[in-house]
Write a protein that holds these residues in place. Sequence first.
Motif, PDB file in Angstrom:
ATOM      1  N   HIS A  97      19.572 -21.816-103.541  1.00  0.00           N
ATOM      2  CA  HIS A  97      20.309 -21.056-102.526  1.00  0.00           C
ATOM      3  C   HIS A  97      20.089 -19.564-102.794  1.00  0.00           C
ATOM      4  CE1 HIS A  97      23.736 -20.193 -99.724  1.00  0.00           C
ATOM      5  NE2 HIS A  97      23.749 -19.081-100.452  1.00  0.00           N
ATOM      6  N   THR A  98      19.641 -18.843-101.770  1.00  0.00           N
ATOM      7  CA  THR A  98      19.361 -17.415-101.928  1.00  0.00           C
ATOM      8  C   THR A  98      20.047 -16.625-100.812  1.00  0.00           C
ATOM      9  OG1 THR A  98      17.194 -17.837-102.918  1.00  0.00           O
ATOM     10  CG2 THR A  98      17.565 -15.642-102.037  1.00  0.00           C
ATOM     11  N   ASP A  99      20.796 -15.591-101.192  1.00  0.00           N
ATOM     12  CA  ASP A  99      21.375 -14.620-100.255  1.00  0.00           C
ATOM     13  C   ASP A  99      20.687 -13.283-100.470  1.00  0.00           C
ATOM     14  OD1 ASP A  99      23.420 -16.292 -99.092  1.00  0.00           O
ATOM     15  OD2 ASP A  99      24.478 -16.140-101.014  1.00  0.00           O
ATOM     16  N   GLU A 157      20.609  -9.412 -93.062  1.00  0.00           N
ATOM     17  CA  GLU A 157      21.176 -10.373 -93.995  1.00  0.00           C
ATOM     18  C   GLU A 157      20.493 -11.726 -93.790  1.00  0.00           C
ATOM     19  OE1 GLU A 157      25.448 -10.488 -93.865  1.00  0.00           O
ATOM     20  OE2 GLU A 157      25.533  -8.429 -93.095  1.00  0.00           O
ATOM     21  N   ALA A 158      20.173 -12.378 -94.884  1.00  0.00           N
ATOM     22  CA  ALA A 158      19.486 -13.671 -94.800  1.00  0.00           C
ATOM     23  C   ALA A 158      20.070 -14.639 -95.811  1.00  0.00           C
ATOM     24  CB  ALA A 158      17.991 -13.507 -95.033  1.00  0.00           C
ATOM     25  N   ARG A 159      20.087 -15.919 -95.413  1.00  0.00           N
ATOM     26  CA  ARG A 159      20.508 -16.989 -96.304  1.00  0.00           C
ATOM     27  C   ARG A 159      19.461 -18.090 -96.228  1.00  0.00           C
ATOM     28  NH1 ARG A 159      23.847 -21.356 -93.867  1.00  0.00           N
ATOM     29  NH2 ARG A 159      21.681 -21.960 -93.509  1.00  0.00           N
ATOM     30  N   SER A 215      18.916  -9.465-103.692  1.00  0.00           N
ATOM     31  CA  SER A 215      19.078 -10.901-103.486  1.00  0.00           C
ATOM     32  C   SER A 215      19.744 -11.549-104.690  1.00  0.00           C
ATOM     33  CB  SER A 215      17.713 -11.560-103.227  1.00  0.00           C
ATOM     34  OG  SER A 215      16.866 -11.439-104.348  1.00  0.00           O
ATOM     35  N   ASP A 216      20.418 -12.654-104.424  1.00  0.00           N
ATOM     36  CA  ASP A 216      21.024 -13.495-105.457  1.00  0.00           C
ATOM     37  C   ASP A 216      20.550 -14.918-105.218  1.00  0.00           C
ATOM     38  OD1 ASP A 216      22.869 -11.576-106.813  1.00  0.00           O
ATOM     39  OD2 ASP A 216      23.707 -11.449-104.790  1.00  0.00           O
TER      40      ASP A 216
END
Length: 359
Positions: A35-37, A56-58, A8-9
Amino acid sequence: ARSLLSSSDTYSLNGTFVRNLDRVTDATLSARFDHTDSLGLLGLSNDGLGNVRRREARTQNFTTSGALNGMVGSWRWSATGNFSISDTLTFTDRDNGVRDRVDSNQKTFGALANMSGAITEGWAGPIRATVTAAYTGLRFDSETNRNGLITSSDLGRDTPSILGSVTIPLLDSEYDIGNVGRLSLTLNAKAENPSDFAALYSLGGSLNWNVTNNLSLIGSYSRDQAAPGVSQLGATVLETDAVTYYDFQQGRTVEITTVTGGNPNLLAETRRDLKFGVNWNVPAVEGLRLAVDYNRNRSDNTANSFPLLTPEIEEAFADRVVRDDDGNLIRLDQRPVNFARSENSQIRWGVNFGKSFGQ
């Protein structure tokens, strides 16, 4: 390939503004954005091509709050407000090449106004009161697309409330009322009215006795009502076929139809709490403090997820279970239920020691 922990970022931005409006009034405003990806690998698919399934998640969160504090004569007042929004979008690969999609959005917001001060001078000191009016709101909506099957949920709750408390000094040697330290009584009451439930009421009281400068005793009792969660009451009711479930009565795994979602017939939870506490600063040892607390709780009609279907649970919730003529489990209603009562009590004690040394 499979991820033990999704990568994650996260990116964050926040700020706070504080200003004194005059000698007795100040204002505070704060805001934060995240904000997290994230990406997780779920193993190889069964398509025979060696493709890896991915998730994949945002997630985006925005929170802001503000506060004003001031004085009106000898009374202190404050007003606060808050708003937050959280949006999550998730894609999950399936073996057939289709991607499941889950999109959820939650908003919470509220406001609170409070005033506190002395009402009048009592026989053992000033009688003080606090009055608080508040409002909270919640909105939650989601849409799920699993293999072409779309389900959605739209929930909300608005809760206005009012809380009042009064503290009455009963004994105080400085006022020549008694010679056994300071004794005060605090009474409080609260009323709230959730938009999706009945009105709720709470009452309580406490006695605080400072016997000496080193020894204090406190006892309190409260009776509170609480509403079930928004999703426990109003989540979309779904029937799902061919769910694998272990049937304790038959001693084997079967495929059944399950019913999930909210239960609008849930009752309000009633909590009763009784507490006693003793704090003693040991005079012979500077910085040594002993504390003993006793807490007893009884809760009626607690709202819970439906438990595992043991024979005892089936007997208690017979209307939730359907079996065929041969006794095979074919249908189970797993929506939330009320438990009649739960009780617990505990005694906690501790020894604290703190002392300054050096310059």
